[in-house]
Structures are given as C-alpha cells and as structure tokens.
Design an enzyme around this catalytic site. Structure first.
Site, mmCIF file in Angstrom:
data_model
loop_
_atom_site.group_PDB
_atom_site.id
_atom_site.type_symbol
_atom_site.label_atom_id
_atom_site.label_comp_id
_atom_site.label_asym_id
_atom_site.label_seq_id
_atom_site.Cartn_x
_atom_site.Cartn_y
_atom_site.Cartn_z
ATOM 1 N N ARG A 1 0.685 -1.324 -0.052
ATOM 2 C CA ARG A 1 0.093 -0.138 0.123
ATOM 3 C C ARG A 1 0.963 1.217 -0.055
ATOM 4 N NH1 ARG A 1 -2.458 -3.789 3.339
ATOM 5 N NH2 ARG A 1 -4.433 -4.304 2.873
ATOM 6 N N ASP B 1 -9.312 -5.030 8.372
ATOM 7 C CA ASP B 1 -8.285 -6.032 9.154
ATOM 8 C C ASP B 1 -8.964 -6.408 10.353
ATOM 9 O OD1 ASP B 1 -5.869 -4.689 7.444
ATOM 10 O OD2 ASP B 1 -7.024 -3.342 8.090
ATOM 11 N N HIS C 1 -3.072 0.535 8.360
ATOM 12 C CA HIS C 1 -3.686 -0.317 7.495
ATOM 13 C C HIS C 1 -2.428 -0.758 6.552
ATOM 14 C CE1 HIS C 1 -6.312 -2.353 5.034
ATOM 15 N NE2 HIS C 1 -6.359 -1.399 4.063
ATOM 16 N N VAL D 1 -10.609 6.259 1.859
ATOM 17 C CA VAL D 1 -10.578 4.991 1.506
ATOM 18 C C VAL D 1 -9.431 4.634 1.000
ATOM 19 C CG1 VAL D 1 -11.441 2.951 0.854
ATOM 20 C CG2 VAL D 1 -13.147 4.670 1.947
HETATM 21 P P1 NAD Z 1 -10.019 1.135 -9.307
HETATM 22 O O1 NAD Z 1 -8.765 1.668 -9.998
HETATM 23 O O2 NAD Z 1 -10.994 0.275 -9.667
HETATM 24 O O3 NAD Z 1 -10.690 2.699 -9.020
HETATM 25 C C1 NAD Z 1 -10.105 3.861 -8.898
HETATM 26 C C2 NAD Z 1 -10.864 5.316 -9.420
HETATM 27 O O4 NAD Z 1 -10.281 6.329 -9.183
HETATM 28 C C3 NAD Z 1 -10.927 5.118 -11.022
HETATM 29 O O5 NAD Z 1 -12.125 4.736 -11.484
HETATM 30 C C4 NAD Z 1 -10.098 6.209 -11.672
HETATM 31 O O6 NAD Z 1 -10.528 6.767 -12.796
HETATM 32 C C5 NAD Z 1 -10.313 7.039 -10.344
HETATM 33 N N1 NAD Z 1 -9.669 8.405 -10.006
HETATM 34 C C6 NAD Z 1 -8.330 8.348 -10.266
HETATM 35 N N2 NAD Z 1 -7.980 9.649 -10.141
HETATM 36 C C7 NAD Z 1 -9.039 10.458 -9.920
HETATM 37 C C8 NAD Z 1 -9.387 11.910 -9.706
HETATM 38 N N3 NAD Z 1 -8.266 12.721 -9.852
HETATM 39 N N4 NAD Z 1 -10.655 12.089 -9.506
HETATM 40 C C9 NAD Z 1 -11.634 11.304 -9.420
HETATM 41 N N5 NAD Z 1 -11.446 9.986 -9.701
HETATM 42 C C10 NAD Z 1 -10.290 9.635 -9.835
HETATM 43 O O7 NAD Z 1 -9.340 1.021 -7.683
HETATM 44 P P2 NAD Z 1 -10.045 0.441 -6.318
HETATM 45 O O8 NAD Z 1 -9.809 -1.139 -6.417
HETATM 46 O O9 NAD Z 1 -11.596 1.034 -6.660
HETATM 47 O O10 NAD Z 1 -9.393 1.049 -5.377
HETATM 48 C C11 NAD Z 1 -9.500 2.604 -4.965
HETATM 49 C C12 NAD Z 1 -8.653 2.929 -3.837
HETATM 50 O O11 NAD Z 1 -9.151 2.130 -2.646
HETATM 51 C C13 NAD Z 1 -7.128 2.231 -3.945
HETATM 52 O O12 NAD Z 1 -6.208 3.458 -3.535
HETATM 53 C C14 NAD Z 1 -7.029 1.217 -3.362
HETATM 54 O O13 NAD Z 1 -5.855 0.690 -2.707
HETATM 55 C C15 NAD Z 1 -8.000 1.534 -2.206
HETATM 56 N N6 NAD Z 1 -8.600 0.346 -1.409
HETATM 57 C C16 NAD Z 1 -8.535 0.599 0.033
HETATM 58 C C17 NAD Z 1 -9.315 -0.069 1.125
HETATM 59 C C18 NAD Z 1 -9.256 0.109 2.513
HETATM 60 O O14 NAD Z 1 -9.436 -0.767 3.299
HETATM 61 N N7 NAD Z 1 -8.901 1.442 2.893
HETATM 62 C C19 NAD Z 1 -9.765 -1.566 0.511
HETATM 63 C C20 NAD Z 1 -9.554 -1.579 -1.002
HETATM 64 C C21 NAD Z 1 -9.209 -0.707 -1.663
#
Ligand code: NAD
Length: 316
Positions: free
Chosen positions: A90, A150, A177, A120
């Site tokens: 991460r 987690d 995390h 998130v």
């Molecule tokens: P993903 O690539 O499917 O989606 C990310 C989206 O963000 C895309 O649709 C992209 O176009 C958009 N994006 C990028 N730049 C942008 C901007 N400037 N303005 C608006 N939208 C923008 O990724 P995902 O699988 O949906 O994951 C998203 C994030 O969540 C990642 O950072 C991932 O690591 C994180 N995540 C966190 C947890 C948690 O427990 N905190 C769990 C799962 C994923």
C-alpha cells in the site's frame, strides 16, 4: 454536529467506489448518491447500472457530477486513486495518490464544509493525513477507514477457529492499515472470555502457531485477494455502509479507524487506527487501549513506519 446522511458523494467510482454505492443502495442507507470520477464514461456507466437496482430497493437518486460540482453533501467517501498492483504494498502508492488528492482538495472540502469525509484510498493512513493537511478540517470530521477491514478479518478468523459466530468475537487490529499493523491478541475476546481463556473452556487449543497463522492471514489478506482477482472491494463496501449507518446514529459504535493522534500514547500528528467511537457527530473519540508490552512496542513501530513515509511525501 447533528446529521442525517441523505446526500453522499463517492469520489472515484472504480471497484471500491461502485461497490460502496451498490452496498449503500441495497442497505437503503442514503437518499442521494453523487458519483464523480476523472473517467466520466465509467461514472456514467456505473450510474446507469446502479439505477437499475432502484426498482428493487428504497428510492435513491443517483447523479454524476464533475468533482468541482460536488457540493452540499453530508458525507464524501474518497476512493479515488491508483490501486495496488499484484506484489505492490500500500505504501508504494503514496506519492501517486497524494498528487491525485492535491487535485481534489481543498475544492471538495470548500464546497462541502459541513460534510464528514471518509478516506478509503490507500495508503489510507497517509492519505487521511494528506487530506487533513490539504483541507484544514478537524480530525472528527475527516478520518480514514483504517484497519476496519483488518479487524473484520481478525474477527472472522477467530470465529472460524473456535466455530462461534463472528458477532460474539471482539478484537481489534490497530496501527497502520498495512504491513506493520498490530493484532491485539491480549484483548481479543469470545463473548466475555479472553481468547486464551475461551480456548481452555472450549477445549480448542489456541497455540502460538495458530495465532501466527491468523496473524499472517490477516496481514496477507489483501495481497492474496489481489493476486487472484485484481482488487478487494466487497468487504470495504460493506464496511463503508456500516460506517454510514453509524454516522446517522446518536449512539456511538466502536471501529478501528484512522484518525489523527493528538497526544494519545504520547503520539502527535500521525494518523493510524485504534478503537474510535463513531456516531452522528463523526469520529468523536479515540480510546486508548491497554496493550501488552510487545503490542505497545509494535504500535510505536507502526507509527514510525508511517512517519518515515510521511517525511518523504511532497506537496509542491
Ligand atoms: P480502481 O482503479 O478500480 O478505481 C479507482 C478510481 O479512481 C478509478 O475509476 C479512477 O478513474 C479514479 N480516479 C483516479 N484519479 C481520480 C481523480 N483525480 N478524480 C476522481 N477519480 C479519480 O481502484 P479500486 O480498486 O476501486 O481502489 C481504489 C482505492 O481504494 C485504492 O487506493 C485502493 O488501494 C483503495 N482500497 C482501500 C481499501 C481500504 O481498506 N482502505 C480497500 C480496498 C481498496
């Protein structure tokens, strides 16, 4: 602050954002959802698909807006950014996602001054700290999902081990995390019994090797899932929905969430997770948990890992 969360924005409608919207709609948790993404076509496609859920759910209005037009929301869930690729940690994502946040804040916070912000995007502890810096909002109003997931994984694995409902299992994962997170075994309970005590009562051994296996499974869960299907999104969608429900509740609920430390455990500035009381007024209060010597040392190490990353983040 007293709020209903009628109008919720989801910033970044990829796997996590769209699943969160889907989960909120099915739970009937909100009245309006505003979707925004740099990939407008994706956001439009998700809106169309989600709208076809609505004949089966409570009424909800779904719209797509440019990020600069996201306004008057009660809650903004930020899931925008790059996700981990297989093998990536991460923390590898950090500067890429901070640069994206610089394009989102402070406009988002200016246009939604009374909103709660739930971060998130990963690495969530660093992104929460970056969003606090860029927005100037107080930590009760802007916090991250932290180790909520987690903690759910920890509870699920203890539940499997003892073959008891996860609803009876209490336990928290604290700290980053990520790789340095800390499973608080000394406080893990099944009903009113500490885990080791319950092992004696049930006759099901809980040896160090069992704890290590559970520790590894919790710590490695995201890597294992991403290796197989590319992303993790269902459980975080459910977690966000549960949080949205708690943010409408006058009664507090305890979650492991990433919030800025202000003196707790002698730490200042770092954002990471410990049990936090969430209610209608936001992430009200972090609660200092009595830890074993080893757990406390591991929490301090986790804070140091995050501080080291933070020192290398640039905002120019
Ligand atoms: P993903 O690539 O499917 O989606 C990310 C989206 O963000 C895309 O649709 C992209 O176009 C958009 N994006 C990028 N730049 C942008 C901007 N400037 N303005 C608006 N939208 C923008 O990724 P995902 O699988 O949906 O994951 C998203 C994030 O969540 C990642 O950072 C991932 O690591 C994180 N995540 C966190 C947890 C948690 O427990 N905190 C769990 C799962 C994923």
């Amino acid at each position: 602050m007293n709020r209903g969360l009628g109008r919720v924005a989801i910033v970044g409608v990829g796997d996590v954002g769209s699943t969160t919207a889907y989960s909120l709609i099915n739970a009937g948790a909100v009245r309006e959802i505003v979707l925004t993404d740099v990939n407008r076509a994706r956001a439009d496609g998700e809106r169309m698909d989600l709208e076809h859920c609505v004949p089966f759910t409570r009424p909800v209005n779904i719209e797509v807006r440019a990020v600069g037009e996201v306004e008057r929301c009660d809650l903004v869930v930020v899931t925008a950014g790059a996700a981990q690729r297989p093998g990536e940690s991460r923390l590898d994502l950090v500067q890429r996602n901070v640069d994206i946040f610089k394009t989102l804040f402070p406009a988002l916070s200016r246009n939604n001054p009374d909103s709660i912000f739930l971060i998130v995007s990963n690495p969530v502890d660093i992104m929460t700290r970056a969003a606090l810096k860029l927005s100037g909002l107080p930590p009760a109003q802007l916090f991250g999902s932290g180790t909520i997931l987690d903690t759910a994984r920890f509870r699920a694995l203890i539940s499997d081990h003892f073959n008891v409902s996860a609803a009876n299992v209490h336990g928290h994962v604290i700290g980053e995390h990520g790789d340095s997170e800390v499973l608080v075994w000394s406080r893990a309970r099944v009903g009113p019994f500490y885990a080791d005590e319950y092992s004696g009562i049930s006759g099901i051994p809980l040896a160090d090797a069992d704890k290590e296996r559970i520790d590894r499974s919790v710590r490695r869960a995201a890597y294992e899932i991403i290796e197989r299907k590319g992303s993790t999104h269902f459980a975080i969608g459910s977690a966000c929905t549960r949080l949205v429900q708690s943010l409408q509740d006058p009664k507090g609920s305890l979650y492991s969430l990433s919030r800025r430390f202000e003196g707790i455990y002698g730490l200042d500035g770092v954002c990471m997770s410990i049990p936090t009381l969430v209610s209608r007024s936001g992430a009200d209060r972090q609660i200092e948990l009595a830890l074993s010597g080893g757990e406390r040392a591991a929490l301090m190490e986790s804070a140091e890992v995050l501080e080291e990353v933070w020192r290398n983040v640039t905002f120019d």
